[in-house]
Design a protein around this motif. Structure first.
Motif, PDB file in Angstrom:
ATOM      1  N   SER A  30      32.864  20.486 -17.121  1.00 38.45           N
ATOM      2  CA  SER A  30      31.761  19.521 -17.048  1.00 38.45           C
ATOM      3  C   SER A  30      30.522  20.149 -16.425  1.00 38.45           C
ATOM      4  CB  SER A  30      32.173  18.292 -16.232  1.00 38.45           C
ATOM      5  OG  SER A  30      33.172  17.577 -16.907  1.00 38.45           O
ATOM      6  N   GLN A  31      30.736  20.938 -15.393  1.00 40.62           N
ATOM      7  CA  GLN A  31      29.604  21.589 -14.723  1.00 40.62           C
ATOM      8  C   GLN A  31      28.937  22.599 -15.660  1.00 40.62           C
ATOM      9  OE1 GLN A  31      30.615  23.386 -10.992  1.00 40.62           O
ATOM     10  NE2 GLN A  31      28.486  23.582 -10.372  1.00 40.62           N
ATOM     11  N   VAL A  32      29.727  23.389 -16.373  1.00 35.19           N
ATOM     12  CA  VAL A  32      29.177  24.362 -17.320  1.00 35.19           C
ATOM     13  C   VAL A  32      28.450  23.634 -18.445  1.00 35.19           C
ATOM     14  CG1 VAL A  32      29.802  26.093 -19.061  1.00 35.19           C
ATOM     15  CG2 VAL A  32      30.829  26.188 -16.773  1.00 35.19           C
ATOM     16  N   ASP A  33      29.050  22.563 -18.964  1.00 45.09           N
ATOM     17  CA  ASP A  33      28.427  21.800 -20.043  1.00 45.09           C
ATOM     18  C   ASP A  33      27.097  21.199 -19.590  1.00 45.09           C
ATOM     19  OD1 ASP A  33      28.470  20.612 -22.736  1.00 45.09           O
ATOM     20  OD2 ASP A  33      28.725  18.713 -21.656  1.00 45.09           O
ATOM     21  N   ARG A  34      27.062  20.645 -18.387  1.00 48.79           N
ATOM     22  CA  ARG A  34      25.810  20.073 -17.854  1.00 48.79           C
ATOM     23  C   ARG A  34      24.737  21.145 -17.726  1.00 48.79           C
ATOM     24  NH1 ARG A  34      29.223  17.279 -14.423  1.00 48.79           N
ATOM     25  NH2 ARG A  34      28.857  18.801 -12.782  1.00 48.79           N
ATOM     26  N   GLU A  35      25.111  22.303 -17.178  1.00 50.55           N
ATOM     27  CA  GLU A  35      24.148  23.387 -16.963  1.00 50.55           C
ATOM     28  C   GLU A  35      23.606  23.899 -18.294  1.00 50.55           C
ATOM     29  OE1 GLU A  35      21.801  25.594 -14.526  1.00 50.55           O
ATOM     30  OE2 GLU A  35      23.361  24.259 -13.762  1.00 50.55           O
ATOM     31  N   MET A  36      24.500  24.129 -19.240  1.00 47.25           N
ATOM     32  CA  MET A  36      24.074  24.641 -20.545  1.00 47.25           C
ATOM     33  C   MET A  36      23.227  23.615 -21.285  1.00 47.25           C
ATOM     34  SD  MET A  36      27.342  26.861 -21.878  1.00 47.25           S
ATOM     35  CE  MET A  36      26.502  27.269 -23.409  1.00 47.25           C
ATOM     36  N   SER A  37      23.611  22.358 -21.227  1.00 41.62           N
ATOM     37  CA  SER A  37      22.856  21.295 -21.904  1.00 41.62           C
ATOM     38  C   SER A  37      21.461  21.147 -21.303  1.00 41.62           C
ATOM     39  CB  SER A  37      23.615  19.970 -21.829  1.00 41.62           C
ATOM     40  OG  SER A  37      24.817  20.065 -22.559  1.00 41.62           O
ATOM     41  N   ALA A  38      21.348  21.279 -19.989  1.00 40.54           N
ATOM     42  CA  ALA A  38      20.040  21.181 -19.334  1.00 40.54           C
ATOM     43  C   ALA A  38      19.126  22.312 -19.801  1.00 40.54           C
ATOM     44  CB  ALA A  38      20.204  21.215 -17.817  1.00 40.54           C
ATOM     45  N   ILE A  39      19.671  23.513 -19.921  1.00 39.42           N
ATOM     46  CA  ILE A  39      18.867  24.648 -20.393  1.00 39.42           C
ATOM     47  C   ILE A  39      18.444  24.422 -21.834  1.00 39.42           C
ATOM     48  CG2 ILE A  39      18.943  27.113 -20.956  1.00 39.42           C
ATOM     49  CD1 ILE A  39      20.824  27.383 -18.442  1.00 39.42           C
ATOM     50  N   ASP A  41      18.194  21.546 -23.437  1.00 34.84           N
ATOM     51  CA  ASP A  41      17.291  20.393 -23.521  1.00 34.84           C
ATOM     52  C   ASP A  41      15.885  20.702 -23.008  1.00 34.84           C
ATOM     53  OD1 ASP A  41      19.436  19.073 -24.595  1.00 34.84           O
ATOM     54  OD2 ASP A  41      19.896  17.928 -22.765  1.00 34.84           O
ATOM     55  N   ALA A  42      15.769  21.723 -22.163  1.00 32.67           N
ATOM     56  CA  ALA A  42      14.442  22.122 -21.694  1.00 32.67           C
ATOM     57  C   ALA A  42      13.621  22.689 -22.847  1.00 32.67           C
ATOM     58  CB  ALA A  42      14.562  23.141 -20.567  1.00 32.67           C
ATOM     59  N   GLY A  43      14.295  23.134 -23.909  1.00 32.41           N
ATOM     60  CA  GLY A  43      13.635  23.534 -25.138  1.00 32.41           C
ATOM     61  C   GLY A  43      13.070  24.934 -25.196  1.00 32.41           C
ATOM     62  N   LYS A  44      13.194  25.704 -24.132  1.00 33.22           N
ATOM     63  CA  LYS A  44      12.601  27.038 -24.138  1.00 33.22           C
ATOM     64  C   LYS A  44      13.561  28.095 -24.676  1.00 33.22           C
ATOM     65  CE  LYS A  44       9.406  26.067 -20.439  1.00 33.22           C
ATOM     66  NZ  LYS A  44       8.902  26.425 -19.130  1.00 33.22           N
ATOM     67  N   VAL A  45      14.850  27.811 -24.648  1.00 30.48           N
ATOM     68  CA  VAL A  45      15.858  28.765 -25.105  1.00 30.48           C
ATOM     69  C   VAL A  45      16.682  28.090 -26.192  1.00 30.48           C
ATOM     70  CG1 VAL A  45      17.804  30.222 -24.411  1.00 30.48           C
ATOM     71  CG2 VAL A  45      15.958  29.792 -22.797  1.00 30.48           C
ATOM     72  N   LYS A  46      16.831  28.750 -27.326  1.00 29.56           N
ATOM     73  CA  LYS A  46      17.558  28.172 -28.452  1.00 29.56           C
ATOM     74  C   LYS A  46      18.913  28.829 -28.689  1.00 29.56           C
ATOM     75  CE  LYS A  46      14.166  25.458 -29.718  1.00 29.56           C
ATOM     76  NZ  LYS A  46      14.163  24.121 -29.224  1.00 29.56           N
ATOM     77  N   ALA A  47      19.018  30.135 -28.487  1.00 33.80           N
ATOM     78  CA  ALA A  47      20.250  30.868 -28.794  1.00 33.80           C
ATOM     79  C   ALA A  47      21.352  30.492 -27.800  1.00 33.80           C
ATOM     80  CB  ALA A  47      19.990  32.365 -28.751  1.00 33.80           C
ATOM     81  N   ARG A  48      22.517  30.134 -28.340  1.00 35.75           N
ATOM     82  CA  ARG A  48      23.644  29.715 -27.502  1.00 35.75           C
ATOM     83  C   ARG A  48      24.061  30.821 -26.533  1.00 35.75           C
ATOM     84  NH1 ARG A  48      26.266  25.087 -29.192  1.00 35.75           N
ATOM     85  NH2 ARG A  48      28.260  25.738 -28.353  1.00 35.75           N
ATOM     86  N   GLU A  49      24.017  32.056 -26.985  1.00 38.59           N
ATOM     87  CA  GLU A  49      24.415  33.162 -26.121  1.00 38.59           C
ATOM     88  C   GLU A  49      23.483  33.270 -24.914  1.00 38.59           C
ATOM     89  OE1 GLU A  49      24.545  37.969 -26.364  1.00 38.59           O
ATOM     90  OE2 GLU A  49      25.390  36.863 -28.059  1.00 38.59           O
ATOM     91  N   ARG A  50      22.184  33.158 -25.142  1.00 40.07           N
ATOM     92  CA  ARG A  50      21.218  33.225 -24.035  1.00 40.07           C
ATOM     93  C   ARG A  50      21.380  32.016 -23.110  1.00 40.07           C
ATOM     94  NH1 ARG A  50      17.488  36.772 -23.597  1.00 40.07           N
ATOM     95  NH2 ARG A  50      15.954  35.410 -22.652  1.00 40.07           N
ATOM     96  N   ALA A  52      24.161  30.457 -22.539  1.00 41.77           N
ATOM     97  CA  ALA A  52      25.382  30.706 -21.770  1.00 41.77           C
ATOM     98  C   ALA A  52      25.130  31.690 -20.632  1.00 41.77           C
ATOM     99  CB  ALA A  52      26.483  31.231 -22.696  1.00 41.77           C
ATOM    100  N   VAL A  53      24.376  32.744 -20.914  1.00 38.37           N
ATOM    101  CA  VAL A  53      24.089  33.742 -19.879  1.00 38.37           C
ATOM    102  C   VAL A  53      23.246  33.122 -18.763  1.00 38.37           C
ATOM    103  CG1 VAL A  53      22.847  35.890 -19.398  1.00 38.37           C
ATOM    104  CG2 VAL A  53      24.355  35.735 -21.382  1.00 38.37           C
ATOM    105  N   LEU A  54      22.229  32.361 -19.127  1.00 39.46           N
ATOM    106  CA  LEU A  54      21.391  31.715 -18.108  1.00 39.46           C
ATOM    107  C   LEU A  54      22.193  30.711 -17.287  1.00 39.46           C
ATOM    108  CD1 LEU A  54      18.109  31.227 -20.156  1.00 39.46           C
ATOM    109  CD2 LEU A  54      18.503  32.832 -18.274  1.00 39.46           C
ATOM    110  N   ALA A  55      23.056  29.949 -17.943  1.00 41.11           N
ATOM    111  CA  ALA A  55      23.897  28.992 -17.221  1.00 41.11           C
ATOM    112  C   ALA A  55      24.834  29.726 -16.265  1.00 41.11           C
ATOM    113  CB  ALA A  55      24.699  28.133 -18.202  1.00 41.11           C
ATOM    114  N   ALA A  56      25.440  30.825 -16.731  1.00 42.59           N
ATOM    115  CA  ALA A  56      26.334  31.607 -15.873  1.00 42.59           C
ATOM    116  C   ALA A  56      25.581  32.148 -14.656  1.00 42.59           C
ATOM    117  CB  ALA A  56      26.959  32.751 -16.667  1.00 42.59           C
TER     118      ALA A  56
END
Length: 102
Positions: A30-39, A41-50, A52-56
Motif C-alpha cells: 500500500s505504501q509503495v502503491d501510494r508513493e508511485m501513484s502520487a509521482i 499523478d503529479a504528471g511530470k514522470v510518465k515511465a513506470r520504471e522512472r 518506481a525508481v523515484l518512489a524507491a
C-alpha cells in the motif's frame, strides 16, 4: 513460503511472503502503491520504471531519515528499520525476477 498476489499501480504481482507476514506485506504494498501513484499523478514522470525508481528513493530516504520522517501509517507498524529494509530487499528481489521492473 506463501505466495500473495498484490496490485501496484494497476499491475498485479505474485510475491513470496512468510507465513504470518501478510499484513506487513500488505502495508508495504500500500505504501509503495501510494508513493508511485502520487509521482504518476503529479504528471511530470510518465515511465513506470522512472516512477518506481523515484518512489524507491523517496521511501529509502524516509527510512534513512528515521523518526523524523515517520508518517501516521508507519507509526503503527511497530517495525524497526532493519526489518523494513529486509522487506524492501525481498520486494525488490521479487519484482526483479519477472524480468520487468514494473
Amino acid at each position: 513460503m506463501k505466495q500473495m498476489e498484490v496490485t501496484i499501480m494497476g499491475q498485479s504481482y505474485l510475491l513470496g511472503c512468510p507465513e504470518g507476514g501478510e499484513a506487513t506485506l500488505s502495508r508495504a504494498v500500500s505504501q509503495v502503491d501510494r508513493e508511485m501513484s502520487a509521482i504518476r499523478d503529479a504528471g511530470k514522470v510518465k515511465a513506470r520504471e522512472r516512477i518506481a525508481v523515484l518512489a524507491a528513493l523517496n521511501l529509502a530516504y524516509q527510512l534513512a531519515d528515521g523518526p523524523a520522517a515517520t508518517t501516521p501509517a508507519r507509526a503503527d507498524e511497530n517495525q524497526t528499520a532493519p526489518e523494513l529494509e529486509a522487506l524492501i530487499r525481498r520486494l525488490d528481489e521479487a519484482l526483479g525476477h519477472d524480468g520487468q521492473l514494473l
